[in-house]
Design a protein around this motif. Structure first.
Motif, short mmCIF file in Angstrom:
data_model
loop_
_atom_site.label_atom_id
_atom_site.label_comp_id
_atom_site.label_asym_id
_atom_site.label_seq_id
_atom_site.Cartn_x
_atom_site.Cartn_y
_atom_site.Cartn_z
N GLU A 86 0.82 -1.21 0.00
CA GLU A 86 0.00 0.00 0.00
C GLU A 86 0.85 1.26 0.00
O GLU A 86 2.03 1.24 0.35
CB GLU A 86 -0.94 0.03 1.20
N GLU A 87 0.23 2.34 -0.41
CA GLU A 87 0.86 3.65 -0.38
C GLU A 87 -0.24 4.69 -0.27
O GLU A 87 -1.19 4.68 -1.07
CB GLU A 87 1.68 3.89 -1.64
N ALA A 88 -0.12 5.59 0.70
CA ALA A 88 -1.11 6.65 0.92
C ALA A 88 -2.53 6.08 0.99
O ALA A 88 -3.45 6.57 0.37
CB ALA A 88 -1.02 7.69 -0.20
N PHE A 89 -2.67 4.99 1.75
CA PHE A 89 -3.97 4.35 2.03
C PHE A 89 -4.60 3.66 0.81
O PHE A 89 -5.75 3.31 0.83
CB PHE A 89 -4.97 5.36 2.63
N GLU A 90 -3.84 3.50 -0.26
CA GLU A 90 -4.32 2.77 -1.42
C GLU A 90 -3.44 1.53 -1.63
O GLU A 90 -2.22 1.58 -1.42
CB GLU A 90 -4.29 3.63 -2.68
N ILE A 91 -4.08 0.44 -2.05
CA ILE A 91 -3.32 -0.78 -2.35
C ILE A 91 -2.82 -0.67 -3.79
O ILE A 91 -3.60 -0.54 -4.73
CB ILE A 91 -4.21 -2.03 -2.18
N LEU A 92 -1.51 -0.72 -3.96
CA LEU A 92 -0.91 -0.58 -5.29
C LEU A 92 -0.79 -1.91 -6.01
O LEU A 92 -1.03 -2.01 -7.21
CB LEU A 92 0.46 0.09 -5.19
N THR A 93 -0.37 -2.94 -5.28
CA THR A 93 -0.23 -4.26 -5.88
C THR A 93 -0.61 -5.33 -4.88
O THR A 93 -0.55 -5.13 -3.66
CB THR A 93 1.23 -4.54 -6.34
N THR A 94 -1.02 -6.48 -5.40
CA THR A 94 -1.26 -7.67 -4.59
C THR A 94 -0.42 -8.80 -5.17
O THR A 94 -0.54 -9.11 -6.36
CB THR A 94 -2.75 -8.07 -4.60
N THR A 95 0.43 -9.37 -4.34
CA THR A 95 1.32 -10.45 -4.78
C THR A 95 0.86 -11.76 -4.15
O THR A 95 0.59 -11.82 -2.95
CB THR A 95 2.77 -10.16 -4.38
N TYR A 96 0.79 -12.81 -4.95
CA TYR A 96 0.36 -14.12 -4.48
C TYR A 96 1.57 -15.04 -4.37
O TYR A 96 2.44 -15.07 -5.24
CB TYR A 96 -0.68 -14.71 -5.44
N PHE A 97 1.62 -15.78 -3.25
CA PHE A 97 2.72 -16.73 -3.05
C PHE A 97 2.21 -17.98 -2.35
O PHE A 97 1.15 -17.99 -1.74
CB PHE A 97 3.87 -16.08 -2.25
N THR A 98 2.99 -19.04 -2.46
CA THR A 98 2.66 -20.29 -1.79
C THR A 98 3.91 -20.81 -1.10
O THR A 98 5.00 -20.22 -1.22
CB THR A 98 2.11 -21.32 -2.80
N ILE A 99 3.79 -21.90 -0.37
CA ILE A 99 4.93 -22.52 0.31
C ILE A 99 5.17 -23.90 -0.28
O ILE A 99 4.26 -24.74 -0.28
CB ILE A 99 4.69 -22.64 1.84
N ARG A 100 6.38 -24.12 -0.79
CA ARG A 100 6.75 -25.42 -1.34
C ARG A 100 8.11 -25.82 -0.80
O ARG A 100 9.08 -25.05 -0.91
CB ARG A 100 6.78 -25.38 -2.87
N GLU A 101 8.17 -26.99 -0.19
CA GLU A 101 9.42 -27.51 0.39
C GLU A 101 10.03 -26.48 1.35
O GLU A 101 11.23 -26.17 1.28
CB GLU A 101 10.41 -27.89 -0.71
N ASN A 102 9.18 -25.92 2.22
CA ASN A 102 9.61 -24.94 3.24
C ASN A 102 10.24 -23.69 2.64
O ASN A 102 11.10 -23.06 3.26
CB ASN A 102 10.59 -25.58 4.23
N THR A 103 9.80 -23.32 1.44
CA THR A 103 10.30 -22.12 0.79
C THR A 103 9.13 -21.33 0.23
O THR A 103 8.26 -21.90 -0.43
CB THR A 103 11.26 -22.48 -0.38
N PRO A 104 9.06 -20.01 0.49
CA PRO A 104 8.00 -19.20 -0.12
C PRO A 104 8.25 -19.04 -1.62
O PRO A 104 9.34 -18.64 -2.04
CB PRO A 104 8.10 -17.85 0.62
N ILE A 105 7.25 -19.37 -2.41
CA ILE A 105 7.35 -19.31 -3.87
C ILE A 105 6.45 -18.19 -4.36
O ILE A 105 5.23 -18.21 -4.16
CB ILE A 105 6.93 -20.65 -4.52
N LEU A 106 7.04 -17.19 -5.02
CA LEU A 106 6.28 -16.07 -5.56
C LEU A 106 5.62 -16.49 -6.86
O LEU A 106 6.27 -17.00 -7.78
CB LEU A 106 7.21 -14.87 -5.79
N LEU A 107 4.31 -16.28 -6.95
CA LEU A 107 3.55 -16.75 -8.10
C LEU A 107 3.19 -15.63 -9.08
O LEU A 107 3.42 -15.76 -10.28
CB LEU A 107 2.25 -17.44 -7.63
N TYR A 108 2.61 -14.54 -8.56
CA TYR A 108 2.06 -13.55 -9.48
C TYR A 108 1.76 -12.26 -8.73
O TYR A 108 1.35 -12.29 -7.56
CB TYR A 108 0.76 -14.09 -10.09
#
Length: 248
Positions: free
Chosen positions: A134-156
């Motif tokens: 967020e910035e100035a009370f607005e959400i600029l981006t939403t990032t989706y991630f999951t956990i695989r083999e005890n590692t956070p995986i960034l998806l989109y």
């Protein structure tokens, strides 16, 4: 003589009827055809590949601001020297991972702690989480991630606030994003195929040729506003998984 007059009269009536229907065919009027097309429109999606890359290991000199526990995971909000932005790291199986920029100096810390990371249901096979910047009370981006083999995986990452709804009521959620635009809303529609490593995106404002498009989560419909001259006109559409159906 009378019979000839009778036949002539009947022939004249027949000619008038044929002429009437030839001049005004009921289903070939171009305005009617255009109206039928706009009332039910197939949604065109563009397929994008998911990143599916591990988050970078966190190895920066920093100042810890606060810790956030969520769904059994530990997140740390931090700042860098001489930088008033907020960043997020995640500790998993003894390793720290960097999830990047999440806010600025005017971000509300209490709100960030409550809603910055949220679990979604976009995949039946694995847990997928949404991380908002967020910035100035607005959400600029939403990032989706999951956990695989005890590692956070960034998806989109998508622009604006990504929210999950089962819009077409088929038992699988779609994501609706406001595109990061507050002055001229343009809500985007996302269909997830996490197992295949894909997400399908549709720009509904462009496809409906309207000026603004807003999703109303109260009735699950899209409100399309178009300005003609100095007046605004609104049409409402429902998404059935393939088509946008005009309902008002």
């Amino acid at each position: 003589m009378k019979r000839g007059l009778l036949f002539g009269f009947l022939f004249l009536i027949l000619c008038l009827l044929v002429g009437h229907y030839t001049l005004n065919p009921p289903e070939t009027n171009t305005e009617s055809t255009a109206s039928n097309r706009s009332a039910r429109q197939e949604v065109a999606f563009e397929t994008e590949q998911l990143q599916s890359v591990p988050a970078p290991v966190f190895e920066k000199e920093h100042m810890e601001v606060t810790s956030i526990a969520y769904d059994g995971m530990q997140f740390t909000l931090y700042q860098l020297t001489g930088d008033d932005h907020y960043y997020l790291s995640m500790t998993l199986a003894g390793t720290n991972y960097d999830l990047g920029l999440v806010g600025t100096s005017d971000s509300n810390l209490d709100r960030m702690r409550e809603s910055m990371v949220q679990k979604t249901s976009i995949s039946a096979a694995e847990a997928v989480y949404a991380l908002r910047r967020e910035e100035a009370f607005e959400i600029l981006t939403t990032t989706y991630f999951t956990i695989r083999e005890n590692t956070p995986i960034l998806l989109y990452s998508l622009p604006g606030t990504g929210s999950q709804y089962d819009v077409d009521e088929d038992g699988e959620v779609e994501t609706i994003s406001n595109g990061g635009l507050s002055t001229s809303p343009n809500y985007l529609l996302y269909e997830w195929k996490v197992d295949a490593g894909e997400v399908c995106v549709a720009d509904l404002r462009e496809q409906l040729s309207c000026d603004t498009l807003v999703f109303d989560d109260a009735d699950g419909c899209f409100a399309a506003d178009k300005k003609i001259g100095s007046e605004w006109f609104r049409s409402k559409y429902q998404y059935d998984g393939t088509y946008l159906e005009k309902i008002g």
